[in-house]
Design an enzyme around this catalytic site. Structure first.
Site, PDB file in Angstrom:
ATOM      1  CG  ASP A  67     -16.488  19.692  17.839  1.00 37.49           C
ATOM      2  OD1 ASP A  67     -17.134  20.714  17.558  1.00 37.49           O
ATOM      3  OD2 ASP A  67     -16.991  18.739  18.443  1.00 37.49           O
ATOM      4  CG  ASN A 136     -20.608   8.462  22.478  1.00 38.13           C
ATOM      5  OD1 ASN A 136     -20.560   9.648  22.786  1.00 38.13           O
ATOM      6  ND2 ASN A 136     -19.971   7.972  21.430  1.00 38.13           N
ATOM      7  CG  HIS A 138     -19.190  12.656  21.823  1.00 40.01           C
ATOM      8  ND1 HIS A 138     -19.625  11.897  20.759  1.00 40.01           N
ATOM      9  CD2 HIS A 138     -19.795  13.853  21.672  1.00 40.01           C
ATOM     10  CE1 HIS A 138     -20.446  12.612  20.025  1.00 40.01           C
ATOM     11  NE2 HIS A 138     -20.573  13.803  20.553  1.00 40.01           N
ATOM     12  CD  GLU A 143     -17.035   9.726  19.291  1.00 39.30           C
ATOM     13  OE1 GLU A 143     -17.768   9.721  20.308  1.00 39.30           O
ATOM     14  OE2 GLU A 143     -17.476   9.642  18.136  1.00 39.30           O
TER      15      GLU A 143
END
Ligand code: GLP
Length: 242
Positions: A67, A136, A138, A143
């Site tokens: 990414d 979280n 991801h 996400e």
């Protein structure tokens, strides 16, 4: 899922480096999927040391990073491009033409995304994908959401991710609100996956990844559907596993 628990961050970093080095030794022209964030820093430090000792040769390796922020220029000190050169590529003999990261300044962005997918396919697909994990759940910048994208795409970052990642920027306002990321399908197409997690702030996400339902609300839980995933965890990250 194969779960390996190490005493601490140093131990999992060393084990991760041995696994990546073994991949490169067994298949010198392999394709590595690489990750950023603070977690793989120890792995990269170890790989550099192994390279300096002449134990591993990256001259035929191809790399694809997961990414990149969007928009961001490659020379921005917080770009993943800059991170990878600083922390790995400048110190090993990977060939510049074999290094790939999503371009954080690309226009139009859709063309960049489909081109990234094409380049991965043209290289023969990813042999070993290294992953960290967000608090979280991801992976890459996929996400938690009611839906996930299969392929490389532009995504909005969650407020919590912007907050957590702001520790690397001057201020929260400076963190880009979007990113380019491989999709969940891109990641799951890798032949082998190695996920690293360290610290108690990852324990909840690891529990959901390993023992929770497969849900888009924890993108890493999709790793349960992959045939060859290794989780390398330190004691703190593994603390909630029953
Ligand atoms: C970032 C990256 C992820 C990384 C995660 C965890 O948002 N996009 O690829 O796994 O954060 O980062 P850290 O290792 O610093 O906890």
């Amino acid at each position: 899922m194969r779960i390996i628990i190490g005493e601490n961050y140093d131990e999992i970093s060393k084990k991760a480096a041995l696994i990546v080095a073994a991949q490169v030794i067994l298949q010198p022209d392999c394709v590595l999927g690489l990750a950023t964030g603070s977690t793989p820093l120890g792995l990269y430090r170890e790989l550099i040391a192994m390279y300096q000792r002449g134990e591993v040769d990256f001259s035929k390796v191809t790399t694809f990073n997961l990414d990149e922020y969007y928009p961001i220029t490659p020379d921005h000190p917080q770009s993943y491009h800059y991170f990878m050169y600083q922390n790995l590529f400048n110190h090993i003999n990977v060939q510049p033409e074999n290094i790939h990261l999503p371009n954080g300044t690309a226009e139009p962005v859709e063309a960049e995304c489909s081109n990234y997918e094409r380049m991965i396919a043209a290289a023969g697909g990813i042999d070993l994908q290294v992953l960290g994990i967000g608090v979280n759940g991801h992976i890459g910048f996929n996400e938690p959401n009611p839906y996930l994208h299969a392929r490389t795409h532009l995504t909005d970052l969650k407020e919590e991710t912007i907050k957590v990642n702001s520790r690397f920027f001057q201020s929260e306002a400076e963190v880009p609100r979007q990113a380019l990321t491989m999709g969940i399908g891109t990641i799951l197409k890798a032949r082998r996956i190695l996920l690293l997690a360290s610290g108690e702030n990852k324990a909840q996400a690891i529990k959901k990844t390993v023992q929770g339902l497969v849900t888009t609300e924890c993108p890493a839980s999709f790793l349960q559907t992959h045939p060859d995933v290794t989780l390398l965890l330190d004691r703190e990250a593994a603390a909630l596993l029953g």
